[in-house]
Design a protein around this motif. Sequence first.
Motif, PDB file in Angstrom:
ATOM      1  N   GLN A 134     -14.673   0.154  -2.875  1.00 15.35           N
ATOM      2  CA  GLN A 134     -14.031   0.875  -1.824  1.00 15.35           C
ATOM      3  C   GLN A 134     -13.845  -0.787  -1.090  1.00 15.35           C
ATOM      4  O   GLN A 134     -14.802  -0.846  -0.095  1.00 15.35           O
ATOM      5  N   LYS A 189      -8.480   1.406   2.442  1.00 13.41           N
ATOM      6  CA  LYS A 189      -7.772   0.988   0.891  1.00 13.41           C
ATOM      7  C   LYS A 189      -8.487   2.653   0.310  1.00 13.41           C
ATOM      8  O   LYS A 189     -10.346   2.482   0.195  1.00 13.41           O
ATOM      9  N   GLU A 190      -8.100   3.220  -0.716  1.00 10.97           N
ATOM     10  CA  GLU A 190      -8.762   3.493  -1.444  1.00 10.97           C
ATOM     11  C   GLU A 190      -9.723   3.498  -2.353  1.00 10.97           C
ATOM     12  O   GLU A 190      -9.742   2.665  -2.587  1.00 10.97           O
ATOM     13  N   ARG A 191     -10.503   4.321  -2.640  1.00  6.73           N
ATOM     14  CA  ARG A 191     -11.967   4.146  -3.510  1.00  6.73           C
ATOM     15  C   ARG A 191     -11.054   3.576  -4.766  1.00  6.73           C
ATOM     16  O   ARG A 191      -9.727   4.670  -5.078  1.00  6.73           O
TER      17      ARG A 191
END
Length: 118
Positions: free
Chosen positions: A38, A42-44
């Motif tokens: 991650q 930002k998204e994982r």
Amino acid sequence: VQLQAYGGGLVQAGGSLRLSCAASGRTFSTYYMGWFRQAPGKEREFVAAISKSGDVTYYPDSVKGRFTISRDNAKNTVYLQMNSLKPEDTAVYYCAADKALRSTPDYWGQGTQVTVSS
């Protein structure tokens, strides 16, 4: 299962790092193991996964050919060898364990920071 990830650090673009994740307990070989990352804001993102016996691996296109996941069931450890690192690989990397290779694993390590400078 408890997971402890380590091996992160600062590396120049094009360099390599190897992450390790040590698991507690005697049931390590009954879990699929994976790595996620991650980046700030930002998204994982899924990075890699490996089957219970280690004979099958999974990668997204973003790391395929550069990253290699492996495991040593005798040492209760999973590894992520990262080569040809790019600045966009900068993130906190987490190892994870799951019985069924789900997109949201049941068990997570604490994360290790990887920073790739340009």
